[in-house]
Scaffold this motif. Structure first.
Motif: not given
Length: 535
Positions: A222, A235, A279, A362
């Motif tokens: 990612e 993602y 992430h 995220g």
């Protein structure tokens, strides 16, 4: 091919921009309806609860209509002409496809291994799209149909028909072609997709069972694919589709937030799939360490300039989760630093996951606070304290590693350029705005619209003029342009003087890093090109 894939990835981001606000509103609604937090105020019979229940139902719009959003949103970035009409055509043909698919399964369901009489949801593989009971093809089906429609639109929208068939021109002709194209596609999908659903179900088990390794690989890909624009393909299926959990992590997390907040079981036990939404850890903690390393290693006489550049870029990354303005200040100066960044980000996520940290992380702090910390902190305090401790440790690791590499290899990161390159750094922050405003003042242009128009004029000039632009679209922060002659595209310093944060060139594919005002700038560039102004 890469150029087309990047364009497709940028188009996918158009509907994704809607999710942040909707997710926050769902989180607040669930929070304010929780009696453990709000006490007697959250009684179901009370006005407070009823008002927030109404707000919550509206907040679910984006998540409940995800396929429709992609069907309508993709043509905005993909269609080469008449994007608005392409959106309408895409919606009509997608609904037609689902009517066909539903009718086929209603008639011959057992032939395709589908019990169409079962209730939607769960393991049935069925859903409703705009009231149509059909096979749940999710985001993939929406993207497939939308891509087909865009191709039909670009090829046949301008076809000239005989005068007596004039009523079937344009969108009507596209819809006609799409109507007949959807019949065989629906048959194929009825045969193929139930098998795909079985594969997805098996994949969910494999990915969840992969644990720390799976989280590391996912996060690394990612991050490392950001320069290519292909990170959307990593993602998006995890967050918005059913790769690891039904409906995607974003929707599933919000839907079960109340359940998670009231449970005292470890979050990792309740929702292990949440490891694939960590992430954003590097966006908050990693960006802070990188910025600190840039500032410390900057030359003394440039520290103020560097600080002026880094403060807004870092705040954007930490608060909103938009990292490109910061990352692209060093990506093409020292690409190895971006590789190190991706490795550290993956390690940060995997270690956090191994210590039990999961959730919907995220984005930036806005998402963290609204969708994780506030509604769940009372019963999962140690999880989030652990997250913060690990995060700050990695802020220090980022700082030490980046500082060492910058000094060891003498990378010319912000503040370390030669003296004659000082304006390049300065133009990335306040100076670039001063330059534009000064030129506008001289031309007696003062309003915001004119400022953006001037920026658009300068960018078009730097791209070699409007005749050199063959295609234009944008993602969240970047203009994506296809040029006729890449040799006419000017140096990055010219784009910085226009207010851009950076430039990516790969053959005829050009990306101009603009920031959050990119949508307005893209509109102005299109206006300049359409009005045949002298650029």
């Amino acid at each position: 091919m890469m150029q087309k894939i990047q364009r497709f990835g940028g188009a996918m981001f158009t509907p994704v921009l809607l999710f942040a606000f909707s997710g926050i509103m769902v989180g607040f609604s669930i929070l304010f309806k929780n009696p453990e937090i709000m006490g007697s105020l959250a009684r179901e019979s009370g006005l407070w609860y009823q008002i927030w229940n109404i707000i919550e139902q509206g907040a679910w719009t984006v998540f409940n209509q995800l396929p429709l959003l992609f069907v309508i949103g993709l043509p905005i970035g993909l269609a080469k002409k008449q994007q608005a009409r392409a959106c309408m055509e895409s919606l009509v043909i997608y609904l037609t496809f689902n009517y066909f698919l539903g009718a086929i399964l209603s008639t011959w369901g057992p032939t395709f291994g589908v019990d169409f009489a079962t209730k939607i949801g769960g393991a049935s593989g069925l859903t409703t799209i705009a009231g149509i009971k059909t096979l749940d093809t999710g985001m993939i089906g929406a993207i497939l149909i939308s891509g087909i429609v865009v191709w039909i639109h670009d090829k046949y929208f301008d076809v000239e028909l005989p005068e007596f068939l004039g009523t079937f021109r344009g969108s009507a002709f596209v819809a006609m072609i799409g109507f007949f194209a959807m019949i065989p596609l629906a048959v194929v999908m009825a045969f193929v997709w139930p098998k795909v659903q079985g594969v997805i179900a098996a994949l969910q088990g494999i990915l969840v069972g992969s644990g720390v390794i799976g989280v590391w690989v996912y996060t690394f890909l990612e991050r490392i694919l950001i320069p290519t624009g292909l990170h959307h393909f990593i993602y998006t299926p995890f967050i918005f589709d059913s790769v690891v959990v039904e409906g995607g992590i974003n929707s599933y997390w919000a839907l079960h937030l109340s359940q998670f907040s009231s449970s005292t079981e470890p979050l990792k036990t309740l929702f292990p799939e949440g490891g694939f939404a960590l992430h954003g850890m590097s966006k908050v903690f990693g960006s802070s360490g990188i910025a600190a390393a840039f500032y410390v290693t900057a030359k003394p006489n440039k520290k103020k300039i560097v600080l002026g550049l880094l403060i807004p870029a870092t705040l954007t990354a930490v608060v909103a989760g938009i990292t490109e303005p910061l990352e692209f200040t060093f990506l093409f100066i020292a690409p190895v630093l971006f590789l190190v960044h991706a490795l550290l980000a993956a390690t940060l996520s995997s270690i956090a996951f191994s210590f039990g940290v999961v959730g919907n992380f995220g984005g930036g702090l806005i998402d963290w606070i609204a969708l994780n910390w506030i509604p769940l902190f009372s019963n999962h305090t140690m999880t989030y304290i652990t997250q913060i401790i690990i995060g700050f440790i990695f802020t220090g690791i980022y700082f030490v590693v980046f500082r060492y590499l910058i000094l060891k290899f003498k990378f010319k990161t912000p503040g370390r350029e030669d003296e004659d390159e000082e304006t390049k750094l300065y133009s990335k922050s306040d100076y670039k705005l001063k330059k534009i405003e000064k030129s506008l003042t001289e031309d007696k242009l003062v309003d915001t619209g004119k400022i953006l128009l001037s920026k658009a004029e300068m960018i078009v000039k730097a791209l070699g003029g409007k005749e050199n632009i063959s295609q234009l679209n944008n993602c969240a922060t970047r203009l994506r342009i296809s040029v006729v002659d890449e040799n006419l595209v000017q140096d990055i310093s010219v784009f910085k003087k226009a207010g851009a944060h950076g430039l990516v060139k790969k053959g005829k594919a050009v990306q101009v890093i603009i920031g959050l005002s990119v949508v307005k700038v893209a509109e102005e560039v299109e206006l300049l090109m359409g009005n045949n102004l002298s650029i």
